[in-house]
Write an enzyme that holds these catalytic residues in place. Structure first.
Site, PDB file in Angstrom:
ATOM      1  N   GLU A  49       1.190  11.132  -0.474  1.00 28.77           N
ATOM      2  CA  GLU A  49       2.190  10.060  -0.413  1.00 28.77           C
ATOM      3  C   GLU A  49       3.563  10.682  -0.253  1.00 28.77           C
ATOM      4  OE1 GLU A  49       2.332   7.223  -3.655  1.00 28.77           O
ATOM      5  OE2 GLU A  49       3.659   5.947  -2.469  1.00 28.77           O
ATOM      6  N   CYS A 263       2.221   3.314  -3.305  1.00 27.77           N
ATOM      7  CA  CYS A 263       3.184   2.213  -3.319  1.00 27.77           C
ATOM      8  C   CYS A 263       4.014   2.191  -2.041  1.00 27.77           C
ATOM      9  CB  CYS A 263       4.095   2.341  -4.529  1.00 27.77           C
ATOM     10  SG  CYS A 263       3.221   2.014  -6.061  1.00 27.77           S
ATOM     11  N   ASN A 390      -3.097  -1.452  -1.736  1.00 30.70           N
ATOM     12  CA  ASN A 390      -2.942  -0.361  -2.686  1.00 30.70           C
ATOM     13  C   ASN A 390      -2.716  -0.939  -4.070  1.00 30.70           C
ATOM     14  OD1 ASN A 390      -2.240   2.427  -3.671  1.00 30.70           O
ATOM     15  ND2 ASN A 390      -0.303   1.363  -4.082  1.00 30.70           N
ATOM     16  N   GLU A 391      -3.699  -0.828  -4.907  1.00 25.60           N
ATOM     17  CA  GLU A 391      -3.629  -1.300  -6.294  1.00 25.60           C
ATOM     18  C   GLU A 391      -2.760  -2.561  -6.438  1.00 25.60           C
ATOM     19  OE1 GLU A 391      -0.391   1.360  -8.660  1.00 25.60           O
ATOM     20  OE2 GLU A 391      -2.283   2.407  -8.364  1.00 25.60           O
TER      21      GLU A 391
HETATM   22  O1  AHR Z   1       0.672   8.261  -7.162  1.00 26.29           O
HETATM   23  C1  AHR Z   1       1.868   7.649  -7.500  1.00 26.29           C
HETATM   24  C2  AHR Z   1       1.781   6.136  -7.493  1.00 26.29           C
HETATM   25  O2  AHR Z   1       0.871   5.721  -8.466  1.00 26.29           O
HETATM   26  C3  AHR Z   1       1.233   5.527  -6.239  1.00 26.29           C
HETATM   27  O3  AHR Z   1       2.202   5.311  -5.278  1.00 26.29           O
HETATM   28  C4  AHR Z   1       0.674   4.233  -6.690  1.00 26.29           C
HETATM   29  O4  AHR Z   1      -0.409   3.823  -5.909  1.00 26.29           O
HETATM   30  C5  AHR Z   1       0.335   4.470  -8.135  1.00 26.29           C
HETATM   31  O5  AHR Z   1       0.909   3.530  -8.947  1.00 26.29           O
END
Ligand code: AHR
Length: 665
Positions: A49, A263, A390-391
């Protein structure tokens, strides 16, 4: 409810398939003579990321910060289009740097810098300090490029006099002490945008140099995408990656890369989704944007570069697109900020995702495949997985949009596996709703995430033993053991190692797993701990990195039957075989402060090799590998004789020990 009680009982009885042995002997027998359970060969991968300056200022080798004059207060309150640029004058010189937007290089790149020089005698330059300094090495080459346009010779409102010459630009690297350590003139300016290039060879090493463009005469010069790149990038790729960081990642032997977030993907509001289309094509047509982690993402490292990196290191690309809803923490809120793309825009949004598949896999003469081909990759990339969401917060709005995207992909591309999402935690409401959506849609794979303390990992070694094998498979897309104060300790790394043995045991249901996050620039972190730290010169892998690397190097695609002792203290083990090489790997984690004597036996119908390789990673629980104390805990490997298919071992306190048995010659 995810757990199936029948399976839970069955698998606890089996728990590793093993019965307890007497504590004195601690016999551990691995059965090479019995059928093994097929497990995923893609278990260990990475999650990349752009967080902690992972891309710009990190893996992406660009050395100029704000090269495109488009930083903004949306990123940092005191940033603007001219941030990180300053005018440097000597002698009688006088000049200014301003920002303009008339006749931009491209509409995706609306602002540019204008260097207005009234008097060039002495020195009139603009200077950029890079990302916390520009680090150059004596004898190494650096490529300079800039888009530039000559606006006027001499002052703006007066026609150029015959004796006035057009300004030219000299590129320089200037050491901290002011010495010019590299210098070269760029080709002459033109009255329309043109890309000027030159290269520089550093005459001296300097870790905090700066970059200058010096004007030779008075005049006005428009500038955009002012770039300085090391000539030597990973695999020599143009617009490539920092070699040392990319190699450290490659050394993990990841079977896949999930990217570009996190995120970052679902962003700070619907306007801030990561849009893959903005990240491909010539650099001047790409559209940078604020990164929700509080800085600027140039997308110079975009989808083409991610896919190319995957290919370069033999990893499966796993791009993630937003499920058309934003991060639930959007707009300075916590958990209540999810914003959703209007339903009437879904058709266009879904088409963008289908276009991604065509871009990656379509023929070179297809609409989107031709863009890939134009970038130098006529062959398809062989995309197999697309993560959607994503989550996310499991709202009805999410569900509606997720289903539309999933249906469209399944219908148009049954060959693509959609990876669903089940919230940010290992349990709770989002997790339960996420799983029920997955079951309803019969998704092939869902993405679980959890960050918990080391004890949690030790206490949950049986988590997947009871997962219903008829439901979706699991991609554990983000996990890490967070020690107190989010330190990078051996305590965390061993908890992760123990948990990873349980993932191997359950490699029939957990098909992929990736530690998170991957990269962090020292002094520029928004999240700790991370797997790999770096500054402008050096890479500092953590102990967790050593664990991931060891597992990556010793992956199997078969889980071997074994009798593993159940001990009173923290202990975990797994046994896998790589069917291609025939190598068997037994992993043993001692989480206690005393040594554990183990006799490792191999039951086999055929002749065994006379020796094994034993790799040990051990230390004190609070040990850390940091920039101040790099390499405090590192693995060491020895060869040991195998006598009568048996190996006496003493597992040191707080250790991971991996025994590798190759087939007999
Ligand atoms: O890995 C850091 C963050 O943790 C990521 O962006 C998110 O998916 C999770 O909350």
């Amino acid at each position: 409810m995810k757990l199936s009680s029948t399976l839970l009982m069955a698998s606890m009885a089996l728990n590793n398939g093993f019965s307890a042995s007497s504590p004195e002997t601690n016999d551990l027998t691995v059965h090479l003579d019995q059928p093994a359970k097929p497990i995923s060969s893609n278990l260990w991968g990475i999650f990349y990321e752009d967080l902690n300056y992972a891309a710009d200022g990190g893996l992406y080798a660009e050395m100029i910060q704000n090269r495109s004059f488009d930083f903004s207060a949306l990123e940092q309150p005191d940033w603007n289009a001219l941030s990180f640029w300053e005018v440097s004058l000597e002698g009688d010189a006088s000049a200014r740097l301003i920002v303009d937007a008339g006749r931009p290089l491209h509409r995706n790149n609306p602002t540019y810098g204008v260097f207005k020089v009234d008097n060039a005698s002495g020195k009139a330059a603009i200077r950029n300090p890079g990302f916390d300094g520009i680090s150059v090495e004596e004898g190494k080459s650096y490529n300079v490029s800039a888009f530039a346009r000559l606006l006027h010779i001499g002052p703006r409102w007066t026609p150029a006099k015959p004796e006035e010459k057009a300004p030219e630009l000299i590129a320089r690297i200037v050491a901290q002490n002011g010495d010019i350590i590299a210098e070269s003139k760029l080709p002459p300016l033109t009255t329309d945008w043109s890309k000027l290039k030159t290269s520089l060879v550093a005459q001296k090493t300097d870790t905090h140099a700066s970059f200058e463009l010096v004007a030779t005469e008075a005049g006005g010069i428009a500038l955009d995408i002012v770039s300085l790149f090391p000539a030597d990038t990973f695999r020599g790729r143009e617009n490539g990656l920092r070699k040392d960081i990319a190699q450290t990642i490659a050394d993990l032997h990841p079977r896949f890369i999930r990217f570009p977030g996190g995120c970052l993907v679902h962003g700070n509001g619907v306007e801030n989704f990561y849009d893959w289309k903005d990240s491909v094509g010539p650099l001047e047509t790409r559209k940078g944007q604020p990164n929700l982690w509080g800085y600027h993402q140039s997308v110079g490292l975009g989808y083409f570069e991610y896919f190319q990196f995957c290919e370069d290191i033999g990893a499966i690309p796993v791009p993630v697109v937003a499920a058309a809803v934003s991060c639930q923490h959007t707009g300075q809120t916590f958990d209540i900020g999810q914003s959703c793309l209007p339903i009437e825009e879904m058709e266009r949004y879904i088409q963008d995702t289908l276009d991604l598949i065509e871009w990656a896999n379509g023929p070179a003469d297809s609409k989107w495949g031709s863009l890939r081909a134009a970038a130098g990759h006529p062959e398809p990339f062989g995309l197999k997985y697309v993560g959607v969401g994503n989550e996310d917060k499991m709202t009805p709005e999410f569900e509606e949009r997720f289903k539309l995207i999933n249906d469209a992909i399944q219908n148009a591309h049954p060959e693509i596996t959609v990876i669903g999402t089940v919230g940010p935690f290992p349990d709770g409401e989002d997790f339960e709703i996420g799983w029920s959506i997955a079951n309803e849609l019969q998704l092939e794979v869902v993405d679980e995430h959890y960050y918990r303390d080391p004890d949690w990992f030790w206490d949950n070694l049986d988590r997947y033993d009871s997962y219903d094998r008829s439901e979706s498979k699991v991609y554990l897309g983000e996990y890490a053991a967070h020690d107190e104060g989010r330190r990078l300790t051996l305590r965390s790394a061993l908890a992760e190692a123990a948990f990873m043995t349980s993932l191997e045991r359950n490699g029939d249901v957990v098909i992929m797993a990736s530690y998170a996050p991957l990269l962090a620039k020292i002094g520029r972190t928004q999240w700790n701990p991370d797997l790999i730290y770096f500054d402008n010169q050096t890479v500092y892998p953590t102990i967790s990195y050593e664990v991931q690397k060891l597992f990556g190097e010793t992956r199997g695609d078969e889980y071997l039957q074994a009798e593993i002792p159940t001990l009173e203290q923290r202990f975990a083990a797994s046994a896998v075989r790589n069917s291609e090489s025939g190598n068997a790997f037994v992993k043993l984690v001692n989480g206690a402060d005393n040594p554990i004597p183990v006799t490792l036996n191999f039951a086999s119908d055929s002749k065994l090799a006379k020796q094994v390789k034993v790799t040990t990673l051990a230390g004190e629980l609070d040990d850390t590998n940091t920039a101040e104390k790099p390499g405090t805990v590192l693995p060491s490997t020895q060869t040991q004789k195998l006598k009568k298919a048996s190996l006496p071992l003493e597992l040191p306190p707080y250790s991971l020990v991996i025994v590798e048995l190759a087939p007999a010659d």
